[in-house]
Design an enzyme around this catalytic site. Structure first.
Site, mmCIF file in Angstrom:
data_model
loop_
_atom_site.group_PDB
_atom_site.id
_atom_site.type_symbol
_atom_site.label_atom_id
_atom_site.label_comp_id
_atom_site.label_asym_id
_atom_site.label_seq_id
_atom_site.Cartn_x
_atom_site.Cartn_y
_atom_site.Cartn_z
ATOM 1 N N HIS A 31 0.614 -1.133 0.030
ATOM 2 C CA HIS A 31 -0.058 0.133 0.086
ATOM 3 C C HIS A 31 0.905 1.269 0.107
ATOM 4 O O HIS A 31 0.475 2.279 -0.635
ATOM 5 C CB HIS A 31 -0.836 0.009 1.169
ATOM 6 N N ASP A 127 -5.889 5.875 1.876
ATOM 7 C CA ASP A 127 -5.895 4.455 1.436
ATOM 8 C C ASP A 127 -7.186 4.085 1.675
ATOM 9 O O ASP A 127 -8.092 4.344 2.575
ATOM 10 C CB ASP A 127 -4.730 3.753 2.287
ATOM 11 N N HIS A 342 -2.257 -15.423 -8.805
ATOM 12 C CA HIS A 342 -3.147 -15.417 -7.856
ATOM 13 C C HIS A 342 -4.189 -14.325 -8.237
ATOM 14 O O HIS A 342 -5.289 -14.053 -7.721
ATOM 15 C CB HIS A 342 -2.692 -15.201 -6.593
ATOM 16 N N ASN A 346 -2.231 -5.714 -8.331
ATOM 17 C CA ASN A 346 -1.161 -5.173 -8.977
ATOM 18 C C ASN A 346 -0.501 -6.083 -9.657
ATOM 19 O O ASN A 346 0.164 -5.620 -10.915
ATOM 20 C CB ASN A 346 -0.044 -4.957 -7.617
ATOM 21 N N SER A 347 -0.519 -7.384 -9.296
ATOM 22 C CA SER A 347 0.158 -8.340 -10.285
ATOM 23 C C SER A 347 -0.748 -8.357 -11.711
ATOM 24 O O SER A 347 0.009 -8.734 -12.776
ATOM 25 C CB SER A 347 -0.056 -9.684 -9.624
ATOM 26 N N GLU A 366 -10.063 -9.725 -3.171
ATOM 27 C CA GLU A 366 -11.047 -9.814 -4.127
ATOM 28 C C GLU A 366 -10.554 -10.470 -5.404
ATOM 29 O O GLU A 366 -11.159 -10.106 -6.494
ATOM 30 C CB GLU A 366 -11.047 -8.067 -4.442
#
Length: 452
Positions: A31, A127, A342, A346-347, A366
């Site tokens: 984050h 955030d 997964h 971000n990935s 999520e």
């Protein structure tokens, strides 16, 4: 006329004055990294803007999460909030822990304002899990903005789930009809693809509370770009929530929290492989499997015959070195031809940025929704299993067979499949979004101007 002239002069003076935003990321490197990257974009677009990032440290991890950032980044400074917990009084819930930091945040901001040369406090950027700090912003009489580190589709689902709970008294989404119509999705969402966080009652209630608080802010920045989630982004144009600013993809591709020797070995090996010949398997910082599942994956890799690079983790309860990233960022290497993931957001964005097609294997948070969106909504990923999930003890009794894994990997690595073509096109769009005149760059500028 005199009054009009005075108002005009005051307005021009305010525009010329320097302003400061206070950023509050959630605890944890992931984050913080996203917050710093969007902060850089904001100050880059407005030389009158400065940003202070308040670092909330959890006693149990991330002992020095700012070590990778210079304390002299131009117009961005970092302040570590005091860690005054003992082992006996740390709140069990992360949300409760963040809320407990409100007095420390208030003290830090008060100290900022005591300096005679301090810029005008323009607002807080929070955030997605720090919405409790809206109360502190209100105490200072300044607006709050949310930085949502997931995608627009998940944000839409959060708002819709909160609406169902508050307005229709629907408390158990699993008991709804087999499909859920969500404003931010073009297709109905089967209940089995609901995110894990919405199926846990305690987490569910916290998410609803965040959604309610989001509605009171001046705007929501989302780590996405309009060209990727066009349907989801357009669903927010009805004026029912604060303005939405797609500002992504926000990525840090220069992370260095890994074993340097291991990085050298990996990169040297990749350099020796043909272009697009290696399948990369990585399941995030807590993505671990049982021994039986690991054997099925190994069997699938052996049978499909592709070169592979596989990041294997022990259970987080057993992995004493879980804060060290063993595998460095490799998706940009020309030898990588596919990514078994997964489906962390971000990935997912990183995979699209480099034009690497992805095979979906979600686990928690999520990620089931991300997998559904990439496979069903957008046609940008291959399915291994979209409804796989782990419980909050990091367990799953379902074993995905080697045959199923092999089929997914084999299709993923085909050189001429349509998904690969679409991903390459989306890669170009993701990069254009961040250049001058691009969709996200334009929204960053708008956000910068309004936050002043």
């Amino acid at each position: 006329m005199l009054r009009h002239k005075q108002i005009k002069q005051s307005f021009e003076c305010n525009l010329a004055a320097k302003a400061e935003l206070v950023f509050i990321p959630s605890p944890g490197v992931g984050h913080l990294v996203s917050a710093v990257e969007i902060a850089k974009l904001l100050v880059d677009r407005d030389d009158r803007l400065s940003i202070t990032v308040l670092i909330i440290k959890h006693p149990n991890f991330d002992s020095d999460i700012t070590s990778n950032y210079s304390r002299s980044v131009d117009r961005i400074k970092f302040i570590d909030l005091p860690n005054d917990f003992s082992d006996s009084n740390i709140p069990i819930s992360m949300f409760a822990f963040i809320e407990s930091r409100k007095p420390r945040v208030k003290d830090a901001v008060s100290n900022l304002l005591t300096h005679s040369d301090s810029p005008r406090l323009a607002g807080f950027v929070l955030d997605m899990f720090c919405s409790f700090m809206i109360d502190v912003a209100n105490d200072f009489g300044v607006p709050s903005y949310i930085f949502f580190t997931s995608g627009a589709a998940f944000l839409s689902l959060m708002f819709h789930a909160q609406f169902l709970h508050d307005e229709l008294s629907t408390t158990d989404l699993e008991d709804l009809d087999s499909e859920l119509v969500v404003p931010g999705l073009a297709n109905p969402l089967p209940a089995r693809f609901l995110p894990s966080v919405l199926l846990n009652k305690d987490m569910d209630m916290f998410l609803h509370e965040h959604s309610r608080r989001f509605r009171t802010t001046k705007g929501i920045m989302v780590n996405t770009f309009a060209e990727l989630e066009s349907f989801a982004v357009s669903s927010f144009s009805d004026g029912q929530i604060p303005p939405l600013y797609p500002v992504g993809p926000i990525l840090n591709l220069n992370g260095d929290n890994y074993d340097v020797v291991k990085k050298t070995e990996i990169m040297e090996w990749l350099d020796d492989q043909p272009p697009s010949s290696v399948v990369f398997l990585c399941f995030g910082s807590t993505g671990s499997f049982s021994e039986d599942q690991v054997q099925e994956i190994a069997c699938a890799l052996e049978h499909c015959g592709h070169r592979f690079l596989w990041s294997i983790r022990q259970s987080p309860l057993k992995d004493k070195d879980k804060d060290t990233v063993v595998i460095p960022t490799v998706l940009g290497h020309e030898a990588i031809g596919g990514f078994v993931s997964h489906c962390g957001w971000n990935s997912t964005l990183e995979s699209l940025w480099f034009g690497i097609p992805m095979a979906t294997w979600p686990m928690y948070a999520e990620q089931q929704l991300n997998a559904f969106e990439m496979v069903r909504e957008l046609g940008l990923a291959v399915e291994i299993k979209m409804d796989y999930r782990k419980d909050f003890r990091n367990e799953n009794t379902i074993i995905i067979t080697a045959d199923k894994i092999e089929r997914g990997i084999s299709y993923l690595m085909e050189s001429d499949n349509q998904i690969r073509t679409r991903v390459k096109e989306m890669s170009q769009k993701s990069r254009k979004a961040l250049i001058d005149g691009g969709s996200s760059r334009t929204r960053v500028k708008e956000m910068s101007q309004k936050s002043r």
